[in-house]
Design a protein around this motif. Structure first.
Motif, PDB file in Angstrom:
ATOM      1  N   MET A 124     -14.268   2.529   3.401  1.00  0.00           N
ATOM      2  CA  MET A 124     -14.603   2.882   2.032  1.00  0.00           C
ATOM      3  C   MET A 124     -16.063   3.294   1.936  1.00  0.00           C
ATOM      4  SD  MET A 124     -11.827   2.949   0.612  1.00  0.00           S
ATOM      5  CE  MET A 124     -11.522   2.808  -1.136  1.00  0.00           C
ATOM      6  N   TRP A 146       3.658  11.571   3.655  1.00  0.00           N
ATOM      7  CA  TRP A 146       4.395  12.321   4.667  1.00  0.00           C
ATOM      8  C   TRP A 146       4.301  13.829   4.437  1.00  0.00           C
ATOM      9  CZ3 TRP A 146       5.676  12.340   9.317  1.00  0.00           C
ATOM     10  CH2 TRP A 146       6.763  13.048   9.813  1.00  0.00           C
ATOM     11  N   THR A 192      -7.014  10.881   4.393  1.00  0.00           N
ATOM     12  CA  THR A 192      -8.217  10.400   5.071  1.00  0.00           C
ATOM     13  C   THR A 192      -7.823  10.022   6.506  1.00  0.00           C
ATOM     14  OG1 THR A 192      -7.752   8.134   4.472  1.00  0.00           O
ATOM     15  CG2 THR A 192      -9.072   9.402   2.918  1.00  0.00           C
ATOM     16  N   GLU A 197      -5.611   7.020  -3.479  1.00  0.00           N
ATOM     17  CA  GLU A 197      -7.043   7.307  -3.358  1.00  0.00           C
ATOM     18  C   GLU A 197      -7.839   5.994  -3.376  1.00  0.00           C
ATOM     19  OE1 GLU A 197      -8.477   9.802  -6.487  1.00  0.00           O
ATOM     20  OE2 GLU A 197     -10.429  10.072  -5.522  1.00  0.00           O
ATOM     21  N   ASP A 198      -7.482   5.109  -4.291  1.00  0.00           N
ATOM     22  CA  ASP A 198      -8.164   3.809  -4.366  1.00  0.00           C
ATOM     23  C   ASP A 198      -8.009   3.027  -3.063  1.00  0.00           C
ATOM     24  OD1 ASP A 198      -8.984   4.335  -6.901  1.00  0.00           O
ATOM     25  OD2 ASP A 198      -7.399   3.209  -7.892  1.00  0.00           O
ATOM     26  N   SER A 199      -6.883   3.212  -2.406  1.00  0.00           N
ATOM     27  CA  SER A 199      -6.649   2.504  -1.138  1.00  0.00           C
ATOM     28  C   SER A 199      -7.369   3.174   0.016  1.00  0.00           C
ATOM     29  CB  SER A 199      -5.145   2.465  -0.822  1.00  0.00           C
ATOM     30  OG  SER A 199      -4.414   1.965  -1.922  1.00  0.00           O
ATOM     31  N   GLY A 200      -7.949   4.335  -0.247  1.00  0.00           N
ATOM     32  CA  GLY A 200      -8.653   5.039   0.821  1.00  0.00           C
ATOM     33  C   GLY A 200      -7.731   5.759   1.780  1.00  0.00           C
ATOM     34  N   LEU A 201      -6.543   6.112   1.319  1.00  0.00           N
ATOM     35  CA  LEU A 201      -5.597   6.807   2.200  1.00  0.00           C
ATOM     36  C   LEU A 201      -5.569   8.307   1.919  1.00  0.00           C
ATOM     37  CD1 LEU A 201      -2.650   4.240   2.129  1.00  0.00           C
ATOM     38  CD2 LEU A 201      -4.471   4.473   3.815  1.00  0.00           C
ATOM     39  N   LYS A 207      -7.705  11.694   0.106  1.00  0.00           N
ATOM     40  CA  LYS A 207      -8.943  12.273  -0.420  1.00  0.00           C
ATOM     41  C   LYS A 207      -8.617  13.246  -1.543  1.00  0.00           C
ATOM     42  CE  LYS A 207     -10.457  13.584   3.511  1.00  0.00           C
ATOM     43  NZ  LYS A 207     -11.121  14.083   4.744  1.00  0.00           N
ATOM     44  N   ALA A 244      -7.718   7.023   7.630  1.00  0.00           N
ATOM     45  CA  ALA A 244      -6.802   5.885   7.494  1.00  0.00           C
ATOM     46  C   ALA A 244      -5.402   6.382   7.138  1.00  0.00           C
ATOM     47  CB  ALA A 244      -7.326   4.925   6.423  1.00  0.00           C
ATOM     48  N   LEU A 277       0.802  -1.219   0.000  1.00  0.00           N
ATOM     49  CA  LEU A 277       0.000   0.000   0.000  1.00  0.00           C
ATOM     50  C   LEU A 277       0.838   1.275   0.000  1.00  0.00           C
ATOM     51  CD1 LEU A 277      -2.790  -1.057   2.509  1.00  0.00           C
ATOM     52  CD2 LEU A 277      -3.064  -0.631   0.067  1.00  0.00           C
ATOM     53  N   TYR A 296      -5.986  -2.155   8.909  1.00  0.00           N
ATOM     54  CA  TYR A 296      -6.465  -1.588   7.639  1.00  0.00           C
ATOM     55  C   TYR A 296      -7.374  -2.573   6.914  1.00  0.00           C
ATOM     56  CZ  TYR A 296      -6.399  -0.128   2.762  1.00  0.00           C
ATOM     57  OH  TYR A 296      -6.765   0.215   1.484  1.00  0.00           O
ATOM     58  N   LEU A 330      -1.367   6.556   9.506  1.00  0.00           N
ATOM     59  CA  LEU A 330      -0.024   6.123   9.110  1.00  0.00           C
ATOM     60  C   LEU A 330       1.057   7.087   9.575  1.00  0.00           C
ATOM     61  CD1 LEU A 330      -0.440   4.821   5.473  1.00  0.00           C
ATOM     62  CD2 LEU A 330       0.793   3.665   7.289  1.00  0.00           C
TER      63      LEU A 330
END
Lengths: 121, 121
Positions: B112, A30, A84, A62-66, A68, A86, A19, B104, A90
């Motif tokens: 999602m 970061w 996001t 974005e697809d991983s939802g990390l 926006k 999520a 990811l 995750y 990190l």
DNA sequence: CAGAATCCCTGCCGATACTG
DNA sequence: CAGTATCGGCAGGGATTCTG
């Protein structure tokens, strides 16, 4: 063992690497931190990334939802990126990785000297 | 900015990624933990890795001072791998990454769904 | 047992030019 | 401004075979 999106991972850390691994993702996350950055601003703070790679990596994040993506439908276009929840979760890891790298570089000579001496015994 | 072994990094995290990134390194380090493993044992705990890749990655980790290689000069050969102090100092990070990935995956659907709803507003 | 050698290929990544 | 489109290099990774 863990399955996720048609991939199998022996360990959930492999998933984490999938990811946020690669050359740019961790750096993008970061730099976002708790800020909001426009596309052109991201290009400034990460000067070496090409537009293609930046777009590609942002889409995957974005697809991983990390990450926006907020589009202002106006001319000229304006798009803002931010983390996001999520993604924000990190940040402690990224911070630790950053500090570890710094410390590693500082102590490298010293550590290698020690290993060399230990080997000669 | 940080220079290290003929490479330049914008951020020390890039250095960390260069050291433990890629498909296998973090996994190798994680499996070593505070144990000592022989080459053949490593192949068992990471079944997907080919001997070539395993050797290559172990050598790079050794060059980085993260892994120790102990050779018993005997027949049949015996080689043991373990983490150096520097390598051990990575374990907290690897542990956090592992837990993050687990979490995750568990919350993916839920997160999602939330993002989708937020977008439809 | 612990690898070295060889051959091969995918896909990551980059440079450049173009567009709504 | 925020991206696409196209072309292409090359290094990371893989399969298989061989050896001290």
């Amino acid at each position: 063992m863990i399955k996720f999106k048609n991939n199998e991972y022996q360990c959930s850390m492999e998933l984490t690497i999938a990811l946020i691994g690669g050359k740019w993702k961790a750096l993008i996350l970061w730099h976002l931190g708790d800020k909001t950055l426009r596309y052109s601003e991201m290009r400034k703070v990460i000067p070496n990334v090409t537009p293609k790679m930046l777009t590609q990596q942002l889409r995957e994040l974005e697809d991983s939802g990390l990450v926006k993506r907020l589009i202002y439908t106006q001319i000229p276009p304006k798009v803002e990126y931010s983390l996001t929840k999520a993604g924000q979760s990190l940040l402690p890891i990224l911070d630790t990785m950053c500090k570890w790298g710094q410390n590693y570089a500082n102590e490298y000579e010293h550590n290698m000297q020690e290993l060399k001496l230990a080997k000669e015994e």
